[in-house]
Design an enzyme around this catalytic site. Structure first.
Site, PDB file in Angstrom:
ATOM      1  CB  SER A  82      -3.591   5.728   7.705  1.00  0.00           C
ATOM      2  OG  SER A  82      -4.159   6.135   9.091  1.00  0.00           O
ATOM      3  CE1 TYR A 134      -0.173   2.071  10.340  1.00  0.00           C
ATOM      4  CE2 TYR A 134      -1.186   4.245  10.734  1.00  0.00           C
ATOM      5  CZ  TYR A 134      -1.268   2.873  10.362  1.00  0.00           C
ATOM      6  OH  TYR A 134      -2.488   2.452   9.619  1.00  0.00           O
TER       7      TYR A 134
HETATM    8  N1  LIG Z   1      -8.421  -0.492  11.192  1.00  0.00           N
HETATM    9  C1  LIG Z   1      -7.767   0.662  11.466  1.00  0.00           C
HETATM   10  O1  LIG Z   1      -8.534   1.365  12.372  1.00  0.00           O
HETATM   11  C2  LIG Z   1      -7.265   1.278  10.267  1.00  0.00           C
HETATM   12  C3  LIG Z   1      -7.081   2.634  10.175  1.00  0.00           C
HETATM   13  C4  LIG Z   1      -6.428   3.218   9.150  1.00  0.00           C
HETATM   14  C5  LIG Z   1      -5.528   2.640   8.069  1.00  0.00           C
HETATM   15  N2  LIG Z   1      -5.655   1.345   8.306  1.00  0.00           N
HETATM   16  C6  LIG Z   1      -5.037   0.530   7.213  1.00  0.00           C
HETATM   17  O2  LIG Z   1      -5.758  -0.578   6.627  1.00  0.00           O
HETATM   18  C7  LIG Z   1      -4.979  -1.621   6.265  1.00  0.00           C
HETATM   19  C8  LIG Z   1      -5.693  -3.043   6.769  1.00  0.00           C
HETATM   20  O3  LIG Z   1      -5.639  -2.907   8.295  1.00  0.00           O
HETATM   21  P1  LIG Z   1      -6.513  -3.707   9.456  1.00  0.00           P
HETATM   22  O4  LIG Z   1      -7.216  -2.785  10.235  1.00  0.00           O
HETATM   23  O5  LIG Z   1      -7.441  -4.545   8.544  1.00  0.00           O
HETATM   24  O6  LIG Z   1      -5.498  -4.484  10.013  1.00  0.00           O
HETATM   25  P2  LIG Z   1      -5.024  -6.108  10.269  1.00  0.00           P
HETATM   26  O7  LIG Z   1      -3.811  -5.991  11.384  1.00  0.00           O
HETATM   27  O8  LIG Z   1      -6.327  -6.690  10.584  1.00  0.00           O
HETATM   28  O9  LIG Z   1      -4.718  -6.196   8.942  1.00  0.00           O
HETATM   29  C9  LIG Z   1      -3.490  -6.011   8.412  1.00  0.00           C
HETATM   30  C10 LIG Z   1      -3.087  -7.404   7.781  1.00  0.00           C
HETATM   31  O10 LIG Z   1      -1.369  -6.773   7.114  1.00  0.00           O
HETATM   32  C11 LIG Z   1      -0.700  -8.186   7.368  1.00  0.00           C
HETATM   33  N3  LIG Z   1       0.526  -7.805   7.326  1.00  0.00           N
HETATM   34  C12 LIG Z   1       1.394  -7.226   8.463  1.00  0.00           C
HETATM   35  N4  LIG Z   1       2.824  -7.561   8.112  1.00  0.00           N
HETATM   36  C13 LIG Z   1       2.839  -7.828   6.805  1.00  0.00           C
HETATM   37  C14 LIG Z   1       3.949  -8.402   6.203  1.00  0.00           C
HETATM   38  N5  LIG Z   1       5.254  -8.333   6.545  1.00  0.00           N
HETATM   39  N6  LIG Z   1       3.815  -9.059   5.013  1.00  0.00           N
HETATM   40  C15 LIG Z   1       2.582  -9.378   4.557  1.00  0.00           C
HETATM   41  N7  LIG Z   1       1.389  -8.987   5.301  1.00  0.00           N
HETATM   42  C16 LIG Z   1       1.682  -8.355   6.429  1.00  0.00           C
HETATM   43  C17 LIG Z   1      -1.255  -8.650   8.711  1.00  0.00           C
HETATM   44  O11 LIG Z   1      -0.862 -10.205   8.843  1.00  0.00           O
HETATM   45  C18 LIG Z   1      -2.678  -8.423   8.788  1.00  0.00           C
HETATM   46  O12 LIG Z   1      -3.366  -9.618   8.248  1.00  0.00           O
HETATM   47  C19 LIG Z   1      -3.623  -1.527   6.872  1.00  0.00           C
HETATM   48  O13 LIG Z   1      -2.767  -0.635   5.743  1.00  0.00           O
HETATM   49  C20 LIG Z   1      -3.823  -0.536   8.071  1.00  0.00           C
HETATM   50  O14 LIG Z   1      -2.731   0.431   8.098  1.00  0.00           O
HETATM   51  C21 LIG Z   1      -6.550   0.482   9.196  1.00  0.00           C
END
Ligand SMILES: NC(=O)c1ccc[n+]([C@@H]2O[C@H](COP(=O)([O-])OP(=O)(O)OC[C@H]3O[C@@H](n4cnc5c(N)ncnc54)[C@H](O)[C@@H]3O)[C@@H](O)[C@H]2O)c1
Length: 262
Positions: free
Chosen positions: A146, A159
């Site tokens: 991130s 986080y």
């Molecule tokens: N969307 C954003 O703005 C953003 C920004 C920076 C980083 N990220 C990172 O990108 C990645 C994907 O995020 P996203 O935005 O698609 O979010 P999201 O919440 O849609 O997807 C995250 C997924 O991780 C799964 N997850 C959570 N806990 C879990 C566990 N214990 N075991 C297995 N799976 C688990 C959830 O069920 C979910 O499907 C993450 O690592 C997030 O930190 C996202």
């Protein structure tokens, strides 16, 4: 005799695991990998995985809790057996969200974020690396960090600390796994709208923040992250390891500004 046509695409014939596959960025990555000819195992918690819809019917779903060490090992072994090997891991599964002010941050919240976002990422990467070493053909490990891997924000210490750990874990893997031909890189997204209908940042306060904090003045889309995962997984990125691709619309390039005043 029916002649089987060779798979086409930038990832033709490659075997991949995507964790967090039911999430916004995960689904886009699974779909992009499939479009490029990869065989994909989608991993996530059981309930979101069961509900997840992918473009292709051939995506293999394996439920796995990243907080459960035995489950990660077993799920990876099952995936490798079904795929016939492993070339690519995208480790994106994570909990998102804040945990309140640092002074009030409780042990349970701290443990949960570190267990899932850092230790879970480590365990998934180690299991994949072991399979890749056993396969003897090298591989690609792509972590999803991130902008919080290198920039903090209020009330998100657990986080932010976990994502900072993912950045250094990725570099450590790049160093230790180079001799096996395994490359490890991190994608660092900024705000990405994962609602699927561009409403994730429509609430006025959030929309204003994105306008002020992102040079391009808008959140990213999951496909704009998935495209970098494809690049880091394909042959052309063969001299890139230990690197970070930041996909944040210019957020980390400036202190403030964005579309303010325009
Ligand atoms: N969307 C954003 O703005 C953003 C920004 C920076 C980083 N990220 C990172 O990108 C990645 C994907 O995020 P996203 O935005 O698609 O979010 P999201 O919440 O849609 O997807 C995250 C997924 O991780 C799964 N997850 C959570 N806990 C879990 C566990 N214990 N075991 C297995 N799976 C688990 C959830 O069920 C979910 O499907 C993450 O690592 C997030 O930190 C996202």
């Amino acid at each position: 005799m029916h002649e089987q046509s060779a798979p086409v695409g930038r990832l033709a014939g490659k075997a991949a695991i995507v964790t967090g596959a039911a999430g916004g960025i995960g689904r886009a990555t699974v779909d992009a990998f499939h479009r490029e000819g990869a065989m994909v195992v989608a991993m996530d918690l059981a309930a979101p995985l069961a509900a997840a819809r992918f473009d292709a019917s051939g995506v293999i779903k394996i439920a796995c809790d990243l907080a459960d060490r035995d489950a990660i090992r077993a799920a990876t072994e099952e995936a490798v057996a079904k795929l016939g090997g492993l070339d690519i891991l995208v480790a994106g599964g994570a909990l998102k969200g804040g945990t309140g002010n640092f002074v009030d941050l409780g042990d349970a919240d701290w443990d949960r974020y570190i267990d899932v976002n850092l230790t879970g990422t480590f365990l998934a990467c180690r299991a994949a690396a072991r399979a890749m070493v056993a396969g003897g053909k090298g591989g690609r490990i792509i972590t999803i960090g991130s902008v919080n891997s290198f920039l903090s924000e209020p009330e998100a210490a657990a986080y932010v600390a976990a994502k900072g750990g993912v950045a250094m874990l990725t570099r450590a893997m790049a160093v230790d796994l180079a001799k096996y031909g395994i490359l490890a890189n991190m994608i660092a997204p900024g705000p990405v709208d994962v609602t699927g209908n561009n409403t994730g940042y429509s609430e006025p306060k959030l929309a204003g923040e994105v306008r002020d904090e992102v040079a391009l003045g808008r959140p990213g889309l999951p496909d704009e992250v998935a495209t970098a995962a494809v690049f880091l997984a394909e042959g052309g990125s063969s001299f890139i390891t230990g690197s970070t691709i930041t996909i944040d619309g210019g957020m980390s390039a400036m202190i403030f500004g964005g579309m303010r005043g325009s």
